[in-house]
Motif scaffolding. Structure first.
Motif, PDB file in Angstrom:
ATOM      1  N   THR A 331      27.385  43.781 -20.479  1.00 37.59           N
ATOM      2  CA  THR A 331      28.176  43.129 -21.344  1.00 37.59           C
ATOM      3  C   THR A 331      29.000  42.029 -20.921  1.00 37.59           C
ATOM      4  OG1 THR A 331      28.202  45.093 -22.973  1.00 37.59           O
ATOM      5  CG2 THR A 331      29.820  43.525 -23.480  1.00 37.59           C
ATOM      6  N   ASP A 332      29.073  40.753 -21.145  1.00 32.95           N
ATOM      7  CA  ASP A 332      29.843  39.862 -20.705  1.00 32.95           C
ATOM      8  C   ASP A 332      30.433  38.730 -21.667  1.00 32.95           C
ATOM      9  OD1 ASP A 332      27.770  38.348 -21.496  1.00 32.95           O
ATOM     10  OD2 ASP A 332      27.653  37.184 -19.507  1.00 32.95           O
ATOM     11  N   SER A 333      30.168  39.339 -23.120  1.00 32.27           N
ATOM     12  CA  SER A 333      30.636  38.484 -24.151  1.00 32.27           C
ATOM     13  C   SER A 333      31.329  39.439 -25.297  1.00 32.27           C
ATOM     14  CB  SER A 333      29.611  37.481 -24.621  1.00 32.27           C
ATOM     15  OG  SER A 333      29.086  36.639 -23.617  1.00 32.27           O
ATOM     16  N   VAL A 334      31.775  38.744 -26.233  1.00 31.28           N
ATOM     17  CA  VAL A 334      32.436  39.293 -27.486  1.00 31.28           C
ATOM     18  C   VAL A 334      32.275  38.450 -28.667  1.00 31.28           C
ATOM     19  CG1 VAL A 334      34.070  40.637 -26.483  1.00 31.28           C
ATOM     20  CG2 VAL A 334      34.835  38.325 -27.027  1.00 31.28           C
ATOM     21  N   LEU A 335      32.175  39.018 -29.754  1.00 28.52           N
ATOM     22  CA  LEU A 335      32.124  38.585 -30.907  1.00 28.52           C
ATOM     23  C   LEU A 335      33.279  38.705 -31.807  1.00 28.52           C
ATOM     24  CD1 LEU A 335      30.845  37.210 -33.544  1.00 28.52           C
ATOM     25  CD2 LEU A 335      29.777  39.234 -34.150  1.00 28.52           C
ATOM     26  N   GLY A 336      34.020  38.002 -31.988  1.00 26.77           N
ATOM     27  CA  GLY A 336      35.270  38.178 -32.966  1.00 26.77           C
ATOM     28  C   GLY A 336      35.284  37.698 -34.327  1.00 26.77           C
ATOM     29  N   VAL A 337      35.608  38.499 -35.468  1.00 22.25           N
ATOM     30  CA  VAL A 337      35.640  37.956 -36.749  1.00 22.25           C
ATOM     31  C   VAL A 337      36.922  38.180 -37.300  1.00 22.25           C
ATOM     32  CG1 VAL A 337      33.121  38.189 -37.146  1.00 22.25           C
ATOM     33  CG2 VAL A 337      34.814  40.233 -37.525  1.00 22.25           C
ATOM     34  N   GLY A 338      37.468  37.228 -38.277  1.00 21.95           N
ATOM     35  CA  GLY A 338      38.652  37.728 -38.867  1.00 21.95           C
ATOM     36  C   GLY A 338      38.340  37.783 -40.643  1.00 21.95           C
ATOM     37  N   THR A 339      39.054  38.718 -40.885  1.00 21.02           N
ATOM     38  CA  THR A 339      38.777  39.022 -42.593  1.00 21.02           C
ATOM     39  C   THR A 339      40.138  39.289 -43.220  1.00 21.02           C
ATOM     40  OG1 THR A 339      37.247  40.070 -44.146  1.00 21.02           O
ATOM     41  CG2 THR A 339      38.086  41.382 -41.918  1.00 21.02           C
TER      42      THR A 339
END
Length: 606
Positions: A331-339
């Motif tokens: 794992t070297d990345s992330v997904l971010g979401v705002g709600t």
């Protein structure tokens, strides 16, 4: 939902499992079979379990039992569910054999555990006359454990993945039954979506419109992954699909770059100011280090989401989630979401699954790019670190191991085909199967001074680490404690980060050479690249495994059942992938410009 088949082979069914249990000749053999087939333990785990590892849990007056599965370091890997009658037999066996709470129940090597299962299968075949029992192994019994819970008992796949140690939903997907329209209709009748059906009561849970919207956005993002041909395309399309409607106001993907996390793609309201965030701090760092989704109901008051505050205030969202993006191994990345509204547990599970799918899609396009690239970076590592499996093996037996080939196996393991010289095959196999790093091991061919071994390795090794991070390992040899691995990565790879990952895991390791290599525009190279691009990942893995295991030789070096067992699939599935791969190989080789009647054809008419 699924018919109970009495066929045996690499697929064990309830009827054949009962016959297998009746074929056990000792209480120990029966306990081993039950711990694999009904608790889902691996051979190495059974060899470590003690009576003290069994615990009781009372839920609303109902007794439940769990076994704390010991790991290789003396800690607890997971808690597997122990059916009450198996717990009773386990206690009875311990009392009958004077096994103290702190002693191992089955004090033998993992290889001996595997042999107990195989010997039981031999007895079942002799007793019933059904030769297919001879292919039963601890691996096929674990597959039976998963299929029975999923198809017959209807246990939630998350639960099966957790108690069985599979770690993610993708690894149990192949055990799920095929659904017809009746199954789907019955499932929806249990919801509030079908008028007049016996769905949940008015006081019970209902399907909320927000979750429906989140489900649609996540599904749209997952569907878009297959059409992207580059890493940037995967990341960009994911973000765009997620914000193309409610409930997500913003979506972004950040990638670890050295000591910081930089935004690789984003979509939604405004730009995301996250460059410079340390991968060791806050929610982003926690997601990267634990491989778990991090959420908050209020960005402004949660210190772990401090980097989000200005952006959340400017764009109007309040809640957020950070999702690890990886292929199940790295794992070297992330997904971010705002709600606006808090992220629910069900939504969290869907986002976690999406993160794995994104990681897998990135791995596929990166490997395709490596196959087709004109220039690659070749890295040569030398390691004396005994924590690397092949270095440790060669040191223990003062022998030499040379890589013939490697293909992906079950549960994230890699199936290595290696030539052994300087030591006896049985001695090495016995030692290897007693290591937690090895899921299975067998002799493929004995050539006298040398032997060809098949080793299913899930534990730490320099070569495995390189493969997990997108490299193609072309060479590997280990002699008397020193392992040399040559891998190739694409020119865009962050080599510095990759080297740091390898040397952090194996301190007594160094990068000895790094060079760019041009791939000449040769017909064989172009042919192989074209063929690899046409094969699916599973077809390629099966074809390579069959080649390296001597399946195409005469006499065969391996049977189809042995191959299927090593890779972790059923025999019919292996034959299906193998035939499709052979068809593509032959189609690519026998081009249309050579047909009967052509001057170059041996079948040309005189």
């Amino acid at each position: 939902m699924c018919a109970v088949d009495t066929d045996v082979g690499t697929t064990v069914t309830p009827a054949s499992y009962r016959r297998l249990r009746r074929a056990t000749d000792t209480l120990r053999a029966e306990l081993v079979v039950r711990l694999v087939g009904e608790v889902g333990l691996r051979a190495a785990e059974i060899a470590r379990v003690r009576p003290a590892d069994v615990g009781h849990y009372d839920r609303d007056g109902t007794d439940h039992y769990f076994v704390a599965v010991p790991d290789d370091d003396g800690g607890t890997d997971r808690r597997a569910y122990l059916p009450p009658d198996v717990e009773h037999d386990l206690r009875q066996f311990a009392r009958a054999n004077d096994v103290d709470d702190g002693e191992r129940l089955v004090p033998v090597s993992p290889r001996r555990v595997q042999m107990l299962v195989a010997e039981t299968g031999e007895r079942a075949a002799d007793r019933t006359g059904d030769e297919r029992f001879r292919s039963v192994s601890s691996r096929t019994l674990r597959q039976f454990f998963a299929r029975r819970l999923l198809a017959e008992e209807g246990v939630d796949p998350h639960v099966v993945a957790t108690v069985g140690g599979w770690g993610s939903l993708e690894r149990v997907e192949r055990f799920l039954p095929d659904l017809d329209r009746a199954d789907v209709a019955a499932a929806f009748e249990r919801t509030s979506l079908v008028e007049g059906a016996d769905g949940p009561s008015a006081d019970g849970p209902t399907v909320g419109s927000r979750f429906d919207a989140a489900f649609e956005r996540i599904r749209a993002a997952a569907d878009a992954l297959s059409t992207a041909s580059t890493r940037g395309g995967v990341e960009r399309r994911t973000c765009e699909r997620l914000v193309d409607g409610e409930p997500y106001a913003v979506a972004w993907i950040g990638q670890q770059r050295g000591d910081a996390v930089g935004v690789a793609a984003q979509a939604g309201a405004g730009a995301v100011e996250l460059d410079g965030v340390s991968p060791e701090d806050g929610a982003v760092g926690a997601a990267l280090s634990t491989d778990e989704v991090r959420t908050t109901d209020d960005v402004q008051s949660d210190p772990a989401f401090g980097a989000w505050r200005d952006h959340a205030d400017a764009t109007g969202y309040r809640a957020a989630a950070v999702v690890p993006v990886g292929d199940g191994e790295s794992t070297d990345s992330v997904l971010g979401v705002g709600t606006v509204a808090p992220v629910t547990d069900r939504e969290r599970a869907l986002l976690s699954d999406l993160g794995r799918r994104i990681g897998q899609a990135i791995t596929v396009v990166e490997q395709r790019k490596l196959l087709l690239a004109d220039t690659v970076v070749e890295l040569t590592f030398e390691s004396g670190d005994q924590g690397s499996f092949f270095a440790g093996l060669s040191a223990e037996h003062d022998c030499t191991l040379t890589l013939d080939g490697v293909v992906p196996g079950e549960d994230g393991a890699l199936v290595y085909f290696v030539t052994l010289s300087g030591a006896g095959a049985e001695q090495v196999l016995s030692w290897a199967t007693d290591r937690a790093a090895v899921d299975d091991a067998r002799l493929v061919r004995d050539y006298g001074d040398e032997s060809l071994l098949e080793l299913v390795v899930s534990g730490p090794d320099v070569a495995t680490t390189l493969v997990d991070h997108g490299a193609t390992v072309g060479e590997m040899d280990a002699t008397a404690g020193t392992e040399r691995v040559v891998g190739q990565v694409s020119a865009e790879t962050d080599v510095r980060q990759l080297v740091a990952t390898v040397t952090d895991a194996f301190p007594d390791t160094e990068l000895v050479t790094k060079r760019e290599r041009d791939r000449p525009a040769e017909t064989p190279t172009a042919f192989r690249a074209s063929l690899r691009d046409s094969l699916t990942e599973k077809q390629s893995a099966v074809l390579q495994a069959a080649f390296h295991a001597g399946y195409f030789e005469w006499p065969r070096g391996s049977t189809a059942e042995e191959l299927a067992d090593a890779i972790g699939i059923t025999s019919p599935t292996l034959h299906n992938h193998l035939r499709r791969a052979q068809q593509k190989l032959l189609t690519a080789f026998f081009t249309d410009d050579q047909r009967p009647g052509d001057p170059e054809s041996p079948w040309a008419e005189d």
